[in-house]
Design a protein around this motif. Structure first.
Motif, PDB file in Angstrom:
ATOM      1  N   SER A 176      -5.865   2.883  -5.108  1.00 11.63           N
ATOM      2  CA  SER A 176      -6.690   1.761  -5.580  1.00 11.63           C
ATOM      3  C   SER A 176      -8.136   1.880  -5.090  1.00 11.63           C
ATOM      4  O   SER A 176      -8.762   0.892  -4.707  1.00 11.63           O
ATOM      5  CB  SER A 176      -6.088   0.422  -5.117  1.00 11.63           C
ATOM      6  N   ASN A 207      -7.542   7.720  -7.412  1.00 16.86           N
ATOM      7  CA  ASN A 207      -8.036   6.375  -7.706  1.00 16.86           C
ATOM      8  C   ASN A 207      -6.883   5.410  -7.966  1.00 16.86           C
ATOM      9  O   ASN A 207      -6.887   4.271  -7.487  1.00 16.86           O
ATOM     10  CB  ASN A 207      -8.960   6.403  -8.923  1.00 16.86           C
ATOM     11  N   ARG A 208      -5.886   5.879  -8.721  1.00 18.04           N
ATOM     12  CA  ARG A 208      -4.762   5.009  -9.083  1.00 18.04           C
ATOM     13  C   ARG A 208      -3.863   4.716  -7.892  1.00 18.04           C
ATOM     14  O   ARG A 208      -3.540   3.554  -7.612  1.00 18.04           O
ATOM     15  CB  ARG A 208      -3.942   5.682 -10.190  1.00 18.04           C
ATOM     16  N   SER A 260     -10.938  -0.192  -6.927  1.00 20.37           N
ATOM     17  CA  SER A 260     -10.831  -1.619  -6.627  1.00 20.37           C
ATOM     18  C   SER A 260     -11.365  -1.921  -5.235  1.00 20.37           C
ATOM     19  O   SER A 260     -12.100  -2.884  -5.028  1.00 20.37           O
ATOM     20  CB  SER A 260      -9.372  -2.071  -6.733  1.00 20.37           C
ATOM     21  N   LYS A 284       0.836  -1.204   0.000  1.00 16.56           N
ATOM     22  CA  LYS A 284       0.000   0.000   0.000  1.00 16.56           C
ATOM     23  C   LYS A 284       0.868   1.250   0.000  1.00 16.56           C
ATOM     24  O   LYS A 284       2.036   1.207   0.384  1.00 16.56           O
ATOM     25  CB  LYS A 284      -0.944  -0.020   1.215  1.00 16.56           C
TER      26      LYS A 284
END
Length: 291
Positions: A276, A272-273, A279, A147
């Motif tokens: 994540s 978002n990327r 997801s 992460k």
């Protein structure tokens, strides 16, 4: 008219494209207004944010109790995600039990980052050696759980980079409330790091910070509030909330000479990327349906 200290700033017109507040403290934001840090207060804060075009937030911990709260709060509302760590100023007595607890929290699916961690040479609550040891441990944790690492950097630019270089950075590193100048921004970007800008980029004395914001590649740029602190101009000193990220987003667009819709779309895509988020949301939705 002089802003009235203690009152929330007005909620601005909604952004044309929603953004993520990439670093906030929902528990402290509620407490700053005399509200309990419960699901109802969090929902009210998020509703105000949504009305300004701030559709999701990452609530960040600075000690173990706050980390437990953040991880739980991220389960109350799909608009909330969490980051967990022990703040550098709280690391004087960072125990093995603390490490074990943070590691378990960091593995939770809606905890999307390890942070905030780093170095703080402004305050003297924790010795530099203890801070560096804790920082190195958090770097390793971020790599082990896969992460992003969320950096707190106060008056410690060179040493932050030295520790990251020595330990080896995780794939994604975010400098929360980026406070460096153009040269430091270049050094961070060369290493692939993401720069997150908060209210200070709107302050009248922040010329060097605005130069860094204008330089940062669009795909390495985030916006945040660090609420309840660092409220954007012209409301400096008043309680900050995630909806105020809309003020900062508009200021960043102006600094960069671009349309605010394009800026908002880009920083949302970066959030978002890096974290994540899509997801995690998809997994959460599937879990609810299966349950």
């Amino acid at each position: 008219m002089t802003p009235r200290r203690g009152e929330r700033p007005p909620v601005p017109e909604a952004l044309p494209v929603p953004v993520v507040d990439a670093h906030t403290h929902l528990d402290a934001a509620a407490a700053a207004q005399g509200l309990p840090a419960d699901a109802a207060a969090v929902g009210e804060i998020l509703d105000r944010a949504a009305s300004a075009g701030v559709d999701r937030v990452i609530t960040v911990a600075d000690d173990l109790a706050a980390a437990r709260w953040a991880a739980e709060a991220a389960t109350w509302d799909d608009r909330v995600f969490a980051a967990c760590a022990v703040h550098p100023t709280r690391t004087a007595d960072f125990s093995d039990d603390d490490r074990a607890a943070i590691e378990e929290l960091a593995k939770q699916p809606r905890v999307v980052a390890v942070g905030e961690t780093g170095l703080d040479y402004y305050w003297d609550y924790s010795p530099p050696a203890a801070q560096r040891d804790a920082f190195a441990w958090h770097i390793d944790l971020a790599k082990r759980v896969g992460k992003p690492l969320m950096i707190h950097d106060r008056d410690a630019h060179d040493d932050i980079l030295a520790v990251l270089d020595s330990e080896g950075s995780p794939e994604d590193v975010v400098f929360h409330c980026f406070s460096g100048d153009l040269d430091f921004a270049r050094r961070c970007v060369e290493r692939g790091y993401v720069l997150s800008f908060a209210g200070p980029v709107t302050f009248s004395n922040a010329r060097a910070l605005r130069e860094a914001a204008a330089y940062a590649p669009l795909d390495r740029l985030l916006v945040e509030t660090d609420a309840p602190y660092l409220t954007p101009h012209p409301y400096r000193g008043r309680p900050n909330e995630p909806y105020c990220a809309a003020y900062t987003a508009r200021a960043l667009a102006e600094v960069r000479g671009m349309d605010v819709a394009d800026l908002a779309a880009a920083v949302s895509a970066t959030a978002n990327r890096v974290f994540s988020l899509l997801s995690v949301t998809s997994q959460h939705s599937r879990g609810e349906r299966l349950g």
